[in-house]
Design an enzyme around this catalytic site. Structure first.
Site, PDB file in Angstrom:
ATOM      1  N   CYS A 156       0.934  -1.128   0.041  1.00  0.00           N
ATOM      2  CA  CYS A 156       0.013  -0.033   0.033  1.00  0.00           C
ATOM      3  C   CYS A 156       0.790   1.405  -0.051  1.00  0.00           C
ATOM      4  CB  CYS A 156      -1.055  -0.055   1.220  1.00  0.00           C
ATOM      5  SG  CYS A 156      -2.027   1.431   1.293  1.00  0.00           S
ATOM      6  N   LEU A 157       0.683   2.220   1.007  1.00  0.00           N
ATOM      7  CA  LEU A 157       1.513   3.252   0.984  1.00  0.00           C
ATOM      8  C   LEU A 157       3.038   3.089   1.236  1.00  0.00           C
ATOM      9  CD1 LEU A 157      -0.850   5.997   2.832  1.00  0.00           C
ATOM     10  CD2 LEU A 157      -0.690   5.384   0.512  1.00  0.00           C
TER      11      LEU A 157
END
Length: 464
Positions: free
Chosen positions: A196-197
């Site tokens: 994800c991030l």
């Protein structure tokens, strides 16, 4: 409503997306399932319980409203205590600073690959998304394949952390973790994995390392992650100059963005599933949903410091600096084309956070061999896709650094479909790029300044 709000001559793509999104929200609000007279399931429940479902629904509503008015976070579901029911794979905290704890997982095999695997989760999530229950824990599976696994556990920031920025997360988070993993294992190179991030952060660090001739990364794995944010899905509808300015004003008062504010935006992306169906179930049918480990983790969100979140939204989403070659590290912009290490990337078919076609863009951003896997499921369920899970499938294809580019549709038509989990394919891919097995390293390295500090699950993951 779809033909009425799309494909209109003279309407820009962004305005079309905004109108279509708003139309879908209106339809979700006025769905017949949300009203007693037009929901046959509610009517049947009233008949069977004599209206008792409304009594239970009222109690549920009162509990939720009381917590909301008090400004308190909802308690985590019972039976999913961190360190007892979830995040139970044996682990030691071997490094801690003001931003992260680095956890090292205990070996389960007689020998391990010499290069450790370092997992970089998003800072908006607790790390145990990849160590939920023993049956679906990615790190437990990795250790069983003969890998030494380290995981970053991000600290939950408060008002005093308002000035932490993207550079702090790169330097004191990711680079500090790489140094610690190397010191503990004695390895020259590390298999780095960003989720994800954590993926953009890892990509930024990898580009800066490549520019400086730092060859400590053996491979790069990106799970549901993006480097180009031009087509970042409906989440971009919440990110424009006025919205970011509003968020900055809100964060400026407290020094951080609260977890419930972030959760609200994600819920609107799937409002029918995450808002209205839940309200119908809990308030009209009087049923609290039975939680599972993924739901428990989803309720255990983190805050975001003011400076970092503002920089992330502006530099990556609004200005797309990373893909455009304008993202500055140590006084000079980094170029993604400097990344030459082998890359394994995973996209998920129904991802509403990092659409797979957006994640696919690394094929023309990196100057690397890219192995791309497209798995069924969403942003979380597609990644937490353990072997033996019924109904799992994925597509897989490797593109050489100098092979002709295939657009996503051409790739989709070419990549073969395979039944089962993508995990074994990834494990085999890492093994091909690892050294011969050696004896497992110790848990921590006191003589090198990394003594074991605590047992699972650590201190930071418990902060709410």
């Amino acid at each position: 409503m779809e033909p009425a709000t799309t494909g209109l001559h003279g309407v820009t793509r962004r305005h079309e997306e905004v109108v279509a999104f708003a139309a879908r929200q209106i339809l979700d609000v006025f769905s017949p399932a949300n009203f007693v007279p037009t929901n046959p399931e509610v009517i049947e429940r009233v008949r069977r319980t004599g209206g008792g479902n409304f009594v239970e629904g009222g109690r549920n509503w009162l509990e939720d409203t009381t917590l909301l008015l008090a400004g308190e976070a909802a308690p985590l579901p019972k039976g999913f205590a961190v360190g007892r029911d979830v995040a139970v794979t044996p682990v030691k905290v071997v490094f801690r600073n003001h931003l992260i704890e680095l956890v090292q997982y205990a070996p389960t095999t007689a020998t391990v690959r010499p290069e450790p695997v370092l997992v970089v989760p998003a800072w908006i999530m607790k790390y145990y998304i990849l160590d939920l229950s023993p049956g679906n824990s990615l790190v437990r599976w990795l250790t069983a394949q003969g890998y030494t696994v380290f995981m970053i556990s991000w600290r939950n920031p408060g008002p005093s952390d308002r000035e932490l920025g993207m550079e702090d997360y790169r330097r004191d988070g990711l680079l500090a973790a790489i140094a610690a993993a190397q010191a503990v294992t004695g390895a020259e190179r590390v298999h780095a994995c960003g989720y994800c991030l954590g993926g953009p952060l890892l990509t930024i660090a990898a580009a800066a390392m490549a520019r400086g001739g730092d060859r400590r990364l053996a491979t790069l794995t990106l799970l549901a992650a993006q480097a180009d944010f031009t087509d970042a899905g409906e989440l971009t509808l919440f990110i424009n100059e006025s919205q970011v300015s509003l968020l900055e004003d809100m964060m400026c008062e407290r020094g951080y963005l609260d977890s419930w504010q972030m959760a609200g935006a994600f819920q609107l992306l799937r409002s029918n599933d995450l808002i209205w169906s839940r309200l119908t179930s809990e308030y009209l049918l009087g049923e609290r949903s039975s939680p599972n480990d993924l739901m428990a983790w989803n309720a255990d969100a983190t805050r975001l410091p003011y400076r970092m979140h503002s920089q992330y939204l502006r530099w990556l989403f609004l200005e797309n600096r990373l893909a455009a070659g304008h993202y500055v590290v140590d006084g000079a912009p980094v170029a993604l084309s400097d990344i030459r290490v082998p890359v394994f990337a995973v996209g998920t078919e129904t991802d509403h956070v990092a659409p797979w076609r957006s994640a696919y863009k690394i094929h023309f951003l990196f100057d690397s061999e890219v192995t791309f896997a497209l798995t069924n499921g969403g942003h979380n369920a597609g990644v937490v896709s353990e072997p033996g899970h019924a109904g799992r499938r994925y597509r897989l294809l490797t593109t050489g650094a100098h092979d002709p580019y295939r657009d996503p549709d051409a790739w989709l038509a070419t990549a073969p479909t395979r039944e089962g989990s993508w995990w074994p394919a990834w494990g085999a891919w890492i093994a091909e790029r690892s050294g011969a097995p050696v004896a497992p390293p110790p848990m921590g390295a006191p003589r090198r300044g990394y003594p074991p500090l605590a047992d699972a699950p650590g201190r930071y993951v418990l902060e709410r």
